[in-house]
Design a protein around this motif. Structure first.
Motif, PDB file in Angstrom:
ATOM      1  N   LEU A 280       1.045   4.211  -2.859  1.00 38.19           N
ATOM      2  CA  LEU A 280       0.829   5.629  -2.553  1.00 38.19           C
ATOM      3  C   LEU A 280       2.005   6.485  -3.011  1.00 38.19           C
ATOM      4  CD1 LEU A 280      -0.719   5.482   1.039  1.00 38.19           C
ATOM      5  CD2 LEU A 280      -1.887   6.064  -1.096  1.00 38.19           C
ATOM      6  N   LYS A 281       3.219   6.013  -2.792  1.00 43.32           N
ATOM      7  CA  LYS A 281       4.413   6.805  -3.097  1.00 43.32           C
ATOM      8  C   LYS A 281       4.833   6.730  -4.565  1.00 43.32           C
ATOM      9  CE  LYS A 281       6.317   6.721   1.529  1.00 43.32           C
ATOM     10  NZ  LYS A 281       7.231   6.054   2.471  1.00 43.32           N
ATOM     11  N   ILE A 282       4.588   5.581  -5.216  1.00 44.45           N
ATOM     12  CA  ILE A 282       5.124   5.360  -6.557  1.00 44.45           C
ATOM     13  C   ILE A 282       4.041   5.178  -7.603  1.00 44.45           C
ATOM     14  CG2 ILE A 282       6.535   3.774  -7.939  1.00 44.45           C
ATOM     15  CD1 ILE A 282       8.172   3.296  -5.339  1.00 44.45           C
ATOM     16  N   GLY A 283       2.962   4.510  -7.225  1.00 49.36           N
ATOM     17  CA  GLY A 283       1.867   4.299  -8.161  1.00 49.36           C
ATOM     18  C   GLY A 283       1.726   2.844  -8.563  1.00 49.36           C
ATOM     19  N   VAL A 284       0.577   2.536  -9.121  1.00 52.37           N
ATOM     20  CA  VAL A 284       0.265   1.183  -9.574  1.00 52.37           C
ATOM     21  C   VAL A 284       1.068   0.877 -10.832  1.00 52.37           C
ATOM     22  CG1 VAL A 284      -1.572  -0.267 -10.524  1.00 52.37           C
ATOM     23  CG2 VAL A 284      -2.048   1.223  -8.578  1.00 52.37           C
ATOM     24  N   GLY A 285       1.587  -0.331 -10.903  1.00 48.30           N
ATOM     25  CA  GLY A 285       2.279  -0.773 -12.104  1.00 48.30           C
ATOM     26  C   GLY A 285       3.789  -0.640 -12.059  1.00 48.30           C
ATOM     27  N   LYS A 286       4.304   0.083 -11.092  1.00 47.53           N
ATOM     28  CA  LYS A 286       5.756   0.262 -10.954  1.00 47.53           C
ATOM     29  C   LYS A 286       6.283  -0.753  -9.951  1.00 47.53           C
ATOM     30  CE  LYS A 286       5.714   4.182 -13.334  1.00 47.53           C
ATOM     31  NZ  LYS A 286       6.548   4.585 -14.423  1.00 47.53           N
ATOM     32  N   TRP A 287       6.082  -2.031 -10.253  1.00 42.63           N
ATOM     33  CA  TRP A 287       6.328  -3.095  -9.271  1.00 42.63           C
ATOM     34  C   TRP A 287       7.788  -3.196  -8.871  1.00 42.63           C
ATOM     35  CZ3 TRP A 287       1.813  -2.994  -7.776  1.00 42.63           C
ATOM     36  CH2 TRP A 287       0.728  -3.012  -8.660  1.00 42.63           C
ATOM     37  N   LEU A 288       8.713  -3.034  -9.809  1.00 41.58           N
ATOM     38  CA  LEU A 288      10.128  -3.111  -9.467  1.00 41.58           C
ATOM     39  C   LEU A 288      10.529  -1.940  -8.564  1.00 41.58           C
ATOM     40  CD1 LEU A 288      12.725  -4.707  -9.755  1.00 41.58           C
ATOM     41  CD2 LEU A 288      13.225  -3.422 -11.842  1.00 41.58           C
TER      42      LEU A 288
ATOM     43  N   LYS B  90       0.836  -1.210   0.000  1.00 41.86           N
ATOM     44  CA  LYS B  90       0.000   0.000   0.000  1.00 41.86           C
ATOM     45  C   LYS B  90       0.869   1.257   0.000  1.00 41.86           C
ATOM     46  CE  LYS B  90      -4.127  -1.779   2.327  1.00 41.86           C
ATOM     47  NZ  LYS B  90      -4.918  -1.701   3.572  1.00 41.86           N
ATOM     48  N   ASP B  91       1.909   1.275   0.829  1.00 39.53           N
ATOM     49  CA  ASP B  91       2.802   2.429   0.895  1.00 39.53           C
ATOM     50  C   ASP B  91       3.474   2.657  -0.455  1.00 39.53           C
ATOM     51  OD1 ASP B  91       4.325   4.471   2.526  1.00 39.53           O
ATOM     52  OD2 ASP B  91       5.990   3.232   1.802  1.00 39.53           O
ATOM     53  N   GLY B  92       3.919   1.589  -1.076  1.00 37.83           N
ATOM     54  CA  GLY B  92       4.548   1.720  -2.385  1.00 37.83           C
ATOM     55  C   GLY B  92       3.603   2.263  -3.440  1.00 37.83           C
TER      56      GLY B  92
ATOM     57  N   LYS C 209      11.973  -2.131  -4.797  1.00 36.42           N
ATOM     58  CA  LYS C 209      13.195  -1.465  -4.326  1.00 36.42           C
ATOM     59  C   LYS C 209      12.919  -0.596  -3.105  1.00 36.42           C
ATOM     60  CE  LYS C 209      15.389  -1.411  -8.866  1.00 36.42           C
ATOM     61  NZ  LYS C 209      15.737  -0.571 -10.021  1.00 36.42           N
ATOM     62  N   LEU C 210      11.750   0.033  -3.051  1.00 34.72           N
ATOM     63  CA  LEU C 210      11.390   0.915  -1.936  1.00 34.72           C
ATOM     64  C   LEU C 210      11.366   0.158  -0.606  1.00 34.72           C
ATOM     65  CD1 LEU C 210      10.344   3.776  -1.078  1.00 34.72           C
ATOM     66  CD2 LEU C 210       8.044   2.882  -1.464  1.00 34.72           C
ATOM     67  N   HIS C 211      10.868  -1.056  -0.633  1.00 29.89           N
ATOM     68  CA  HIS C 211      10.743  -1.856   0.599  1.00 29.89           C
ATOM     69  C   HIS C 211      11.506  -3.173   0.466  1.00 29.89           C
ATOM     70  CE1 HIS C 211       7.884   0.757   2.569  1.00 29.89           C
ATOM     71  NE2 HIS C 211       7.207   0.850   1.437  1.00 29.89           N
ATOM     72  N   ILE C 212      12.707  -3.097  -0.080  1.00 25.62           N
ATOM     73  CA  ILE C 212      13.464  -4.312  -0.414  1.00 25.62           C
ATOM     74  C   ILE C 212      13.724  -5.199   0.800  1.00 25.62           C
ATOM     75  CG2 ILE C 212      15.766  -3.267  -0.273  1.00 25.62           C
ATOM     76  CD1 ILE C 212      16.310  -4.958  -2.938  1.00 25.62           C
ATOM     77  N   LYS C 213      13.960  -4.596   1.961  1.00 25.24           N
ATOM     78  CA  LYS C 213      14.217  -5.409   3.163  1.00 25.24           C
ATOM     79  C   LYS C 213      13.007  -6.266   3.520  1.00 25.24           C
ATOM     80  CE  LYS C 213      17.734  -2.538   5.319  1.00 25.24           C
ATOM     81  NZ  LYS C 213      18.069  -1.687   6.463  1.00 25.24           N
ATOM     82  N   THR C 214      11.823  -5.688   3.412  1.00 24.27           N
ATOM     83  CA  THR C 214      10.591  -6.445   3.703  1.00 24.27           C
ATOM     84  C   THR C 214      10.426  -7.585   2.719  1.00 24.27           C
ATOM     85  OG1 THR C 214       9.527  -4.470   4.607  1.00 24.27           O
ATOM     86  CG2 THR C 214       8.074  -6.272   3.929  1.00 24.27           C
ATOM     87  N   TRP C 215      10.583  -7.295   1.429  1.00 25.55           N
ATOM     88  CA  TRP C 215      10.368  -8.322   0.411  1.00 25.55           C
ATOM     89  C   TRP C 215      11.386  -9.448   0.537  1.00 25.55           C
ATOM     90  CZ3 TRP C 215       5.850  -6.921  -0.226  1.00 25.55           C
ATOM     91  CH2 TRP C 215       5.474  -5.619  -0.543  1.00 25.55           C
TER      92      TRP C 215
ATOM     93  N   LYS D 298      -0.099 -10.044  -6.073  1.00 27.54           N
ATOM     94  CA  LYS D 298      -0.856  -9.733  -4.854  1.00 27.54           C
ATOM     95  C   LYS D 298      -1.770  -8.532  -5.099  1.00 27.54           C
ATOM     96  CE  LYS D 298      -2.047 -10.109  -0.554  1.00 27.54           C
ATOM     97  NZ  LYS D 298      -2.860 -11.252  -0.117  1.00 27.54           N
ATOM     98  N   TYR D 299      -1.263  -7.520  -5.788  1.00 24.35           N
ATOM     99  CA  TYR D 299      -2.096  -6.359  -6.111  1.00 24.35           C
ATOM    100  C   TYR D 299      -3.326  -6.791  -6.906  1.00 24.35           C
ATOM    101  CZ  TYR D 299      -3.940  -2.415  -8.620  1.00 24.35           C
ATOM    102  OH  TYR D 299      -4.804  -1.500  -9.167  1.00 24.35           O
ATOM    103  N   ARG D 300      -3.134  -7.650  -7.886  1.00 25.46           N
ATOM    104  CA  ARG D 300      -4.256  -8.101  -8.728  1.00 25.46           C
ATOM    105  C   ARG D 300      -5.310  -8.829  -7.900  1.00 25.46           C
ATOM    106  NH1 ARG D 300      -0.990 -10.066 -14.125  1.00 25.46           N
ATOM    107  NH2 ARG D 300      -0.755  -7.986 -14.995  1.00 25.46           N
ATOM    108  N   ARG D 301      -4.851  -9.593  -6.907  1.00 30.00           N
ATOM    109  CA  ARG D 301      -5.811 -10.286  -6.034  1.00 30.00           C
ATOM    110  C   ARG D 301      -6.479  -9.307  -5.064  1.00 30.00           C
ATOM    111  NH1 ARG D 301      -1.740 -14.002  -6.393  1.00 30.00           N
ATOM    112  NH2 ARG D 301      -0.846 -13.430  -4.397  1.00 30.00           N
TER     113      ARG D 301
END
Length: 75
Positions: free
Chosen positions: A23-31, A19-21, A35-41, A54-57
């Motif tokens: 809000l900050k970057i937009g839909v479709g900019k998955w890479l 959700k944060d990504g 990168k924004l939350h790389i530690k979490t991923w 996950k977004y699609r679901r």
């Protein structure tokens, strides 16, 4: 051939990062969201493709549609 990865349920931390990504970057900019939350991923073994899936679901769920609508995000 690679064996398919075991399915892992998504944590609240991961959904919040998605959700944060958005809000900050937009839909479709998955890479970029990756990168924004790389530690979490990395912590949960996710890829940018997992984030997209996950977004699609999530966008089929009413509460997530409200999140998008309330933040003026096109879906």
């Amino acid at each position: 051939h690679k064996l398919p990865r075991a399915r892992k349920l998504w944590t609240t931390e991961e959904v919040d990062a998605l959700k944060d990504g958005i809000l900050k970057i937009g839909v479709g900019k998955w890479l970029d969201i990756y990168k924004l939350h790389i530690k979490t991923w990395r912590k949960y073994g996710r890829t940018s493709g997992d984030i997209k899936d996950k977004y699609r679901r999530l966008r089929e769920k009413v509460d997530f549609q409200l999140f998008l609508k309330n933040n003026n995000i096109q879906f």
